[in-house]
Write a protein that holds these residues in place. Structure first.
Motif, PDB file in Angstrom:
ATOM      1  N   GLN A 160       0.808  -1.217   0.000  1.00 33.57           N
ATOM      2  CA  GLN A 160       0.000   0.000   0.000  1.00 33.57           C
ATOM      3  C   GLN A 160       0.841   1.266   0.000  1.00 33.57           C
ATOM      4  O   GLN A 160       0.312   2.356  -0.255  1.00 33.57           O
ATOM      5  N   LEU A 161       2.122   1.155   0.325  1.00 35.89           N
ATOM      6  CA  LEU A 161       2.970   2.338   0.461  1.00 35.89           C
ATOM      7  C   LEU A 161       3.423   2.831  -0.909  1.00 35.89           C
ATOM      8  O   LEU A 161       4.615   2.909  -1.227  1.00 35.89           O
ATOM      9  N   ILE A 162       2.454   3.163  -1.734  1.00 34.94           N
ATOM     10  CA  ILE A 162       2.735   3.735  -3.045  1.00 34.94           C
ATOM     11  C   ILE A 162       2.125   5.127  -3.168  1.00 34.94           C
ATOM     12  O   ILE A 162       2.400   5.848  -4.116  1.00 34.94           O
ATOM     13  N   GLN A 163       1.297   5.492  -2.195  1.00 36.99           N
ATOM     14  CA  GLN A 163       0.687   6.811  -2.169  1.00 36.99           C
ATOM     15  C   GLN A 163       1.076   7.524  -0.881  1.00 36.99           C
ATOM     16  O   GLN A 163       1.550   6.910   0.083  1.00 36.99           O
ATOM     17  N   PHE A 164       0.854   8.818  -0.862  1.00 39.96           N
ATOM     18  CA  PHE A 164       1.215   9.586   0.326  1.00 39.96           C
ATOM     19  C   PHE A 164       0.236   9.300   1.461  1.00 39.96           C
ATOM     20  O   PHE A 164       0.658   9.066   2.590  1.00 39.96           O
ATOM     21  N   HIS A 165      -1.045   9.340   1.182  1.00 42.79           N
ATOM     22  CA  HIS A 165      -2.062   9.051   2.202  1.00 42.79           C
ATOM     23  C   HIS A 165      -2.485   7.595   2.052  1.00 42.79           C
ATOM     24  O   HIS A 165      -2.930   7.180   0.972  1.00 42.79           O
ATOM     25  N   VAL A 166      -2.380   6.836   3.130  1.00 41.67           N
ATOM     26  CA  VAL A 166      -2.644   5.400   3.110  1.00 41.67           C
ATOM     27  C   VAL A 166      -3.727   5.097   4.138  1.00 41.67           C
ATOM     28  O   VAL A 166      -3.669   5.571   5.287  1.00 41.67           O
ATOM     29  N   GLN A 167      -4.702   4.279   3.718  1.00 38.71           N
ATOM     30  CA  GLN A 167      -5.784   3.841   4.600  1.00 38.71           C
ATOM     31  C   GLN A 167      -5.474   2.435   5.114  1.00 38.71           C
ATOM     32  O   GLN A 167      -4.800   1.649   4.443  1.00 38.71           O
ATOM     33  N   PRO A 168      -5.948   2.087   6.309  1.00 36.89           N
ATOM     34  CA  PRO A 168      -5.627   0.767   6.875  1.00 36.89           C
ATOM     35  C   PRO A 168      -6.351  -0.362   6.154  1.00 36.89           C
ATOM     36  O   PRO A 168      -7.407  -0.162   5.543  1.00 36.89           O
ATOM     37  N   SER A 169      -5.785  -1.553   6.261  1.00 35.54           N
ATOM     38  CA  SER A 169      -6.400  -2.761   5.736  1.00 35.54           C
ATOM     39  C   SER A 169      -7.111  -3.500   6.860  1.00 35.54           C
ATOM     40  O   SER A 169      -7.053  -3.106   8.031  1.00 35.54           O
ATOM     41  N   GLU A 170      -7.753  -4.611   6.492  1.00 33.46           N
ATOM     42  CA  GLU A 170      -8.503  -5.380   7.484  1.00 33.46           C
ATOM     43  C   GLU A 170      -7.637  -6.498   8.037  1.00 33.46           C
ATOM     44  O   GLU A 170      -6.987  -7.233   7.293  1.00 33.46           O
ATOM     45  N   TRP A 171      -7.629  -6.612   9.365  1.00 31.73           N
ATOM     46  CA  TRP A 171      -6.935  -7.710  10.037  1.00 31.73           C
ATOM     47  C   TRP A 171      -7.810  -8.950   9.995  1.00 31.73           C
ATOM     48  O   TRP A 171      -8.957  -8.939  10.460  1.00 31.73           O
ATOM     49  N   LYS A 172      -7.284 -10.024   9.439  1.00 26.53           N
ATOM     50  CA  LYS A 172      -8.100 -11.211   9.189  1.00 26.53           C
ATOM     51  C   LYS A 172      -8.593 -11.861  10.481  1.00 26.53           C
ATOM     52  O   LYS A 172      -9.649 -12.491  10.493  1.00 26.53           O
ATOM     53  N   GLY A 173      -7.851 -11.719  11.535  1.00 28.03           N
ATOM     54  CA  GLY A 173      -8.245 -12.359  12.789  1.00 28.03           C
ATOM     55  C   GLY A 173      -9.388 -11.686  13.495  1.00 28.03           C
ATOM     56  O   GLY A 173      -9.973 -12.273  14.415  1.00 28.03           O
ATOM     57  N   GLY A 174      -9.728 -10.454  13.118  1.00 23.87           N
ATOM     58  CA  GLY A 174     -10.838  -9.755  13.763  1.00 23.87           C
ATOM     59  C   GLY A 174     -10.516  -9.357  15.193  1.00 23.87           C
ATOM     60  O   GLY A 174      -9.358  -9.231  15.595  1.00 23.87           O
ATOM     61  N   GLN A 175     -11.579  -9.204  15.986  1.00 21.66           N
ATOM     62  CA  GLN A 175     -11.423  -8.806  17.388  1.00 21.66           C
ATOM     63  C   GLN A 175     -11.357 -10.042  18.271  1.00 21.66           C
ATOM     64  O   GLN A 175     -12.257 -10.869  18.265  1.00 21.66           O
ATOM     65  N   GLU A 176     -10.298 -10.158  19.022  1.00 18.88           N
ATOM     66  CA  GLU A 176     -10.140 -11.234  19.998  1.00 18.88           C
ATOM     67  C   GLU A 176      -9.989 -10.704  21.417  1.00 18.88           C
ATOM     68  O   GLU A 176     -10.303 -11.386  22.375  1.00 18.88           O
ATOM     69  N   HIS A 177      -9.487  -9.490  21.564  1.00 13.84           N
ATOM     70  CA  HIS A 177      -9.306  -8.903  22.894  1.00 13.84           C
ATOM     71  C   HIS A 177     -10.607  -8.282  23.374  1.00 13.84           C
ATOM     72  O   HIS A 177     -11.438  -7.840  22.572  1.00 13.84           O
ATOM     73  N   HIS A 178     -10.779  -8.268  24.697  1.00 17.71           N
ATOM     74  CA  HIS A 178     -11.945  -7.674  25.333  1.00 17.71           C
ATOM     75  C   HIS A 178     -11.661  -6.300  25.914  1.00 17.71           C
ATOM     76  O   HIS A 178     -12.559  -5.702  26.518  1.00 17.71           O
ATOM     77  N   ASP A 179     -10.450  -5.801  25.745  1.00 16.22           N
ATOM     78  CA  ASP A 179     -10.087  -4.470  26.232  1.00 16.22           C
ATOM     79  C   ASP A 179      -9.051  -3.878  25.278  1.00 16.22           C
ATOM     80  O   ASP A 179      -8.595  -4.549  24.348  1.00 16.22           O
ATOM     81  N   ASP A 180      -8.672  -2.628  25.512  1.00 20.30           N
ATOM     82  CA  ASP A 180      -7.746  -1.951  24.613  1.00 20.30           C
ATOM     83  C   ASP A 180      -6.399  -2.656  24.591  1.00 20.30           C
ATOM     84  O   ASP A 180      -5.865  -3.048  25.646  1.00 20.30           O
ATOM     85  N   ILE A 181      -5.820  -2.778  23.408  1.00 20.22           N
ATOM     86  CA  ILE A 181      -4.510  -3.420  23.242  1.00 20.22           C
ATOM     87  C   ILE A 181      -3.432  -2.370  23.520  1.00 20.22           C
ATOM     88  O   ILE A 181      -3.425  -1.298  22.898  1.00 20.22           O
ATOM     89  N   LEU A 182      -2.542  -2.688  24.434  1.00 20.09           N
ATOM     90  CA  LEU A 182      -1.520  -1.739  24.863  1.00 20.09           C
ATOM     91  C   LEU A 182      -0.113  -2.101  24.395  1.00 20.09           C
ATOM     92  O   LEU A 182       0.718  -1.205  24.221  1.00 20.09           O
ATOM     93  N   ALA A 183       0.200  -3.373  24.221  1.00 17.99           N
ATOM     94  CA  ALA A 183       1.572  -3.773  23.915  1.00 17.99           C
ATOM     95  C   ALA A 183       1.549  -4.923  22.930  1.00 17.99           C
ATOM     96  O   ALA A 183       0.565  -5.674  22.831  1.00 17.99           O
ATOM     97  N   ALA A 184       2.642  -5.055  22.174  1.00 17.54           N
ATOM     98  CA  ALA A 184       2.790  -6.143  21.208  1.00 17.54           C
ATOM     99  C   ALA A 184       4.265  -6.428  21.027  1.00 17.54           C
ATOM    100  O   ALA A 184       5.125  -5.568  21.290  1.00 17.54           O
ATOM    101  N   ALA A 185       4.575  -7.661  20.589  1.00 18.04           N
ATOM    102  CA  ALA A 185       5.951  -8.077  20.328  1.00 18.04           C
ATOM    103  C   ALA A 185       5.930  -9.108  19.211  1.00 18.04           C
ATOM    104  O   ALA A 185       4.965  -9.882  19.079  1.00 18.04           O
TER     105      ALA A 185
END
Length: 1197
Positions: free
Chosen positions: A633-658
């Motif tokens: 998608q990084l071919i234009q200056f303004h980029v819109q997000p794509s869809e995450w295939k896994g959907g929503q699994e968390h029940h609260d706000d996501i704060l950290a990732a690794a």
């Protein structure tokens, strides 16, 4: 005709200068400022480099900054020589200046001396003297101070609401210097005292005999610090003085009654050189200002009335105010003025002006200054007319300024001698200003308005430094009071009966700033060897790690929005910045923005982290979904997000990732849930829920939270039967209280040990914070150990918890509190996974050695922390970001904090520097000192001089500011055995001593627990009874009966009973027989002839009677020898004879023990007792007195 002196002035001037320079050099030659060895050292290394400990070298430092006080003194002494400069002092040219500095200073080179000369000689006169040098240095240092002037902005701790025992409006607060306590008095007469730890010490209610308790109304009070008294003003138009010396209650001593108006405000002043001189000034509702001038305050405030003979002296002295107006008192004088038309809101005595300042809420005479004139009761006044009047004021004695809190929303600064207009006007408040107070140490002014807005002003610059709003209690009819205790930097605010505290954080002087605003994040690029930092002002700075020099600065990267996170791509040549405006921008290191990613879909979003994957990158932080952007998608200056295939699994706000290669992604949410994803398929594969706070069924009453610690599941949760919300809450609470904190809900891990608790475990809200996760880090160096059960994932978060996980087996391996009494922690791990670095909200850093920690799967959850390598506190505020990198064979730690600084340290706690400092550094290899040999450690431990880092760290955690004040409290008992080093060392010495042998039980003796012994088979069986039970076979005794056998008693023969026991009728008679004896009928001389009740020959053994006879014979001879007048001449011989006789008796008595058995046998042979017919020698009496005539036995009764 010109004289020879005038014909060659230049030559002669040069000669004078040369002579003056030589004189100056001779003047400082005795000071030994430079030696030949120093010259050689300067030749070997550059003069602008300064070496320091820890393998750090700073260079590029200005010569002015390297000069110390001794260098300046030497320089001044050299230029104080006689010359043709200012004030006939030395003035030299450039070459002479360089030569002089080269001979005086031990630092610098000729090029630097020449540059310094050019800086000093701004007028290009070609000469400089000491006056120009001092002016240049002064300007240089003032400019340096201006660069760090932002440190004057106070940093406050979170607002704290104090538990108040009052039930009505708080009128005033003050500090008691004598007792070191705070005092607050409310409208109904309640008085509360607090110690310096803000613990409530005492709460009482005063009594006033003049009014009923329900009608009591206290308007104000003032503390008389010099005599330890307090004066209270009442609406009953009286002032009562109480003694503070009593610990139980306040004793009333003086009472001034009959005031013309109700007093509203008071102030007190005492002479520090003479405590007898004191002044109390009072303003009332009539606009009057009355000043009580005391001349003998220690002895008595007011004269006591004379008492008639026989009357007792009253404890309370009643003073009529009318008598004060008539000047009838010896120790007190009253002066006053009536300068106000409305209530006198505040009064104060200014010693510097020797006047009384008062204010009111009217235009005319809004502020009045009154001066005392000799022998006159009325003051001389000068008035200030201020629009809409003044609510309060404060006076700064050093600046000679009066600050007024105007009803017209303005804060004005007045010169006391200029009444026409103010010298300063501070605008910014949007409501009437209610209180103002100076902070003398900082040169600042604190103001508080009616709309609950607090502002901090710089008095010199007359600008607002800080604005605090939205943290104070709301309400339309709140009566407020403000008291600032400058000694402890505590600001007390009273809102009706509530008390709020704002306390300043400790200020670090001469602090180096990396950014102008608090720093939010930092990151390290190994490709460019640069550290990138971002702040709340949307500014990005780039620094060279090797020198600390700033390379680039990007301003307004996201406009006015705050930058919250940074990230780098795989090549580390592209920079990602996330902001609160919901956008992510992609930059190169030249400051060019290539793309703008709309992560928030046009809405503001708090982005917490950006994770770069192989073919895409994700953005998290403000909701429960994962926002993903594809690389294609990084071919234009303004980029819109794509869809995450896994959907929503968390029940609260996501704060950290690794992320760890090849395709494992871990995300953690606010409720403590960790989900493992496959980054290729974008599907959740595992969940870690051992420390998970699950939301319970929602009801109309609100959201109910239940604490549930469940086991790990593959996907989703098991269905449960439907119950009512109240039942579900009750069951959850019961289960949480019944099982230990380390157990799970399903009981599969009920054997886990109890988890340690932190401060957050005391309350339910803080206990929920235990599960918040702020950082996730994969241990990439342990990939091969995860299958065997070792830890490969580390998480940290709320209340200082750090946890180690195994994602292959979905288990929690270890957890411990890394930092006590903090809100949350952040962390970073070294590349080899040997060191774990944690930082907390107080600015402290700890380094842990995790090389051997959780390598294998433990049977139970480990709660012991890993070994602590080092611990220190580099920052004065919260640490937001931590980085660990390798450079020049050294492991470095980069920390970014909200105190506006980014610092570099190594893992041993050695400071490399702070980005933004004037001195640059050079990182060199550093070898830590070798670890002591075990034998050396044993020797040091024996001497009590070895202390581990972990023990020191635990001591630092336990010793907070509150506990230090407890130790300083003389009323607090301290257990020196457990808390002091002396007690600990004494315990160690006592533990190493040989253990004393204590009587213990013998397991082979069953009689010690005989009630538990069953009967056993014969012959060796034990009976089912106690120690006195008969054994089954006497021939074979059990062991417990053998223990009671005493063989020494077998040799003792049968003892013979005395005769008076075997034949008692011979020696004793009954009572009836004694009554039949008519003893009184006998004649007195016949009383001696009565028959003895016993015979002493049969009672005593033979050998005793023989000894008595011998002693009697010897004694008789001595008495005969001492007869007549020869006793005195033969005293020595008699003494010798007596000693010889007694020694003979003693020698005979030594054979008594050997004659015991023989005497018994002889007695039996001789017939024994009194029945023997044999002749016995006359018994010898043991008494030394002569024996009288023995009566004959009576023949018949």
């Amino acid at each position: 005709m010109a004289s020879p002196r005038e014909s060659s002035p230049s030559n002669h001037g040069n000669q004078q200068v040369g002579t003056a320079v030589k004189t100056a050099i001779k003047a400082v030659a005795a000071m030994s400022v430079k030696s030949k060895d120093d010259d050689k050292k300067l030749e070997k290394k550059p003069s602008n480099t300064v070496a320091s400990s820890g393998g750090v070298v700073t260079f590029g430092v200005k010569l002015e900054s390297r000069l110390n006080i001794k260098d300046l003194q030497h320089l001044k002494k050299a230029f104080m020589a006689h010359g043709d400069g200012y004030n006939n002092r030395l003035s030299v040219e450039k070459d002479d200046f360089c030569n002089l500095l080269d001979r005086i200073l031990t630092k610098g080179n000729p090029e630097e001396y020449a540059d310094l000369f050019d800086k000093i000689d701004v007028t290009k006169e070609g000469k400089v003297d000491w006056d120009k040098i001092a002016s240049h240095l002064l300007l240089e240092y003032v400019e340096k101070d201006d660069r760090v002037k932002s440190t004057q902005v106070p940093q406050w701790k979170d607002i704290k609401m104090l538990p108040s025992p009052h039930k009505d409006i708080l009128q005033k607060m003050a500090f008691l210097k004598n007792s070191g306590r705070y005092i607050a008095i409310s409208k109904e007469g309640g008085i509360s005292t607090w110690d310096t730890r803000l613990h409530l010490m005492k709460s009482i209610r005063i009594n006033n005999d003049a009014v009923k308790p329900r009608d009591m109304w206290v308007t104000t009070f003032v503390v008389l610090q010099n005599i330890n008294k307090i004066a209270l003003a009442f609406t009953s138009k009286e002032i009562v003085f109480y003694d503070l010396s009593s610990k139980l209650e306040f004793n009333c001593q003086y009472r001034v009654y009959g005031l013309e108006h109700t007093p509203l405000s008071m102030d007190h002043w005492s002479n520090p050189n003479n405590s007898n001189e004191a002044i109390i000034v009072m303003g009332d509702t009539g606009g009057n200002v009355n000043a009580f001038v005391f001349t003998s305050a220690i002895i008595a405030l007011f004269d006591r009335p004379q008492q008639t003979a026989g009357e007792g002296q009253e404890q309370v002295v009643n003073v009529n105010f009318k008598h004060l107006l008539k000047d009838r008192f010896k120790y007190c004088r009253l002066v006053r003025h009536s300068g106000h038309q409305e209530w006198a809101r505040q009064v104060k005595y200014a010693l510097h002006l020797d006047c009384f300042i008062s204010c009111s809420t009217t235009y005319e005479n809004a502020m009045v200054l009154g001066w005392i004139e000799k022998a006159r009761q009325k003051m001389k006044t000068s008035s200030f007319n201020i629009a809409q009047g003044v609510n309060a004021f404060d006076y700064h004695e050093v600046l000679n300024l009066i600050a007024t809190a105007g009803v017209n929303h303005h804060v004005c600064l007045w010169n006391p001698y200029v009444v026409s207009k103010p010298v300063g006007l501070l605008r910014g408040h949007m409501a009437p200003v209610m209180h103002v107070q100076f902070n003398h140490r900082r040169g600042q002014l604190i103001s508080f308005s009616k709309d609950k807005v607090l502002r901090i002003w710089d008095v010199q610059l007359q600008v607002c430094l800080q604005r605090i709003a939205g943290t104070f209690p709301k309400g339309p009819d709140l009566t407020t009071h403000m008291f600032f205790h400058e000694d402890r930097n505590r600001l007390f605010m009273a809102f009706n009966y509530q008390m709020a505290l704002l306390e300043m954080k400790k200020e670090v002087k001469d602090r180096v700033l990396s950014h102008d605003k608090p720093i939010t994040c930092a990151i390290y690029s190994s490709t460019f060897n640069q550290v990138v930092s971002a702040c709340q002002g949307s500014t990005v700075n780039m620094w060279l790690l090797d020198t600390g020099q700033k390379v680039k600065q990007f301003i307004n990267c996201h406009g006015n929005s705050e930058i919250t996170t940074l990230a780098l791509d795989h090549s580390e040549t592209r920079l990602f910045t996330g902001s609160t405006d919901g956008t992510v921008k992609v930059w190169d290191f030249n400051g060019h923005c290539h793309h703008t990613l709309n992560a928030g879909m046009g809405e503001p979003a708090d982005i917490s982290q950006i994770v770069v994957l192989k073919r895409n990158f994700i953005v998290i932080g403000w909701n429960r979904y994962i926002t993903v952007f594809r690389n294609q998608q990084l071919i234009q200056f303004h980029v819109q997000p794509s869809e995450w295939k896994g959907g929503q699994e968390h029940h609260d706000d996501i704060l950290a990732a690794a992320f760890t290669a090849p395709h494992t992604l871990a995300t953690a949410s606010y409720d403590g849930e960790i989900i493992i994803w496959n980054s290729g398929s974008e599907v959740a594969s595992r969940r870690l829920r051992q420390r998970y706070l699950k939301k319970v069924v929602k009801s109309r009453a609100g959201t109910r939270l239940g604490l549930k610690k469940e086991g790990t599941t593959v996907s989703g949760t098991a269905s449960q039967p439907s119950v009512s919300p109240r039942q579900l809450e009750s069951q959850s609470l019961t289960s949480a209280l019944s099982r230990p904190p380390g157990a799970v809900a399903d009981g599969t891990e009920g054997s886990k040990p109890q988890r340690p608790t932190s401060r957050g475990s005391d309350a339910s809200e803080d206990e929920q914070n235990d599960y918040i996760i702020t950082r996730l880090v994969f241990l990439d160096a342990r990939k091969g150990q995860s299958a065997s059960g070792g830890a490969n994932l580390v998480s940290c978060g709320g209340n200082g918890w750090v946890r180690f996980w195994n994602t292959a087996k979905n288990s929690l391996l270890a957890e411990y509190i890394a930092h006590k009494h903090v809100s949350f922690v952040v962390m970073a791990v070294s590349e080899d996974n040997h060191m774990l670095v944690t930082g907390d909200t107080d600015g402290a850093i700890k380094v842990w050695n995790i090389q051997e920690y959780c390598v294998l799967h433990p049977e139970t959850i480990i709660t012991e922390p890993p070994p602590l390598v080092a611990s220190w506190q580099p920052h004065a505020d919260m640490i937001n970001s931590l980085l660990v990198c390798e450079r020049n064979d050294r492991t470095l730690i980069i920390s970014a904090s909200t105190d506006c600084s980014v610092q570099v340290w190594d893992i041993y706690g050695i400071c490399i520097g702070t980005f933004g400092q004037e001195d640059h550094w050079k990182i060199e290899p550093y070898c830590p000192p070798p670890e002591p040999h075990p034998e050396d450690e044993a020797e040091h431990s024996d001497s009590g001089e070895s202390y581990s880092g972990e023990a020191l760290d635990a001591t630092q955690d336990e010793m907070t500011e509150e506990m230090l004040e407890i130790l300083m409290d003389p009323m607090t008992k301290v257990n020196t055995w457990e808390k002091t080093r002396l007690g600990k060392e004494y315990q160690e010495v006592r533990s190493k001593k040989r253990e004393r042998k204590q009587p213990g039980t013998i397991p082979e003796l069953p009689y010690l627990h005989w009630e538990k012994i069953p009967a056993g088979p014969a012959p060796m069986g034990n009976p089912a009874g106690g120690p006195f039970a008969q054994p089954p076979d006497k021939m074979v005794l059990p062991m417990w009966t053998q223990a009671l056998t005493v063989p020494e008693l077998d040799d003792v023969g049968t003892l013979r009973k005395p005769d008076f026991i075997t034949h008692p009728h011979r020696y004793f008679r009954d009572r009836e027989d004694m009554n039949n004896v008519k003893v009184l009928d006998k004649e007195p001389e016949e009383m001696f002839n009565l028959k003895n009740a016993y015979d002493e020959r049969s009672l005593f053994p033979k050998y005793i009677l023989e000894f008595e006879a011998r002693m009697k014979t010897q004694h008789k001879e001595e008495l005969e020898a001492m007869g007549g007048g020869q006793a005195a001449g033969k005293g020595r011989q008699n003494t010798n004879r007596r000693l010889k006789a007694w020694s003979m008796i003693a020698s005979q008595s030594n054979s008594v023990a050997g004659m015991i058995n023989g005497s018994q046998g002889g007695g039996a042979k001789g017939g024994g007792g009194g029945g023997g017919n044999g002749h016995h020698a006359r018994p010898v009496r043991l008494s030394p007195l002569p024996e009288g005539k023995r009566p004959k036995p009576h023949e018949s009764m």
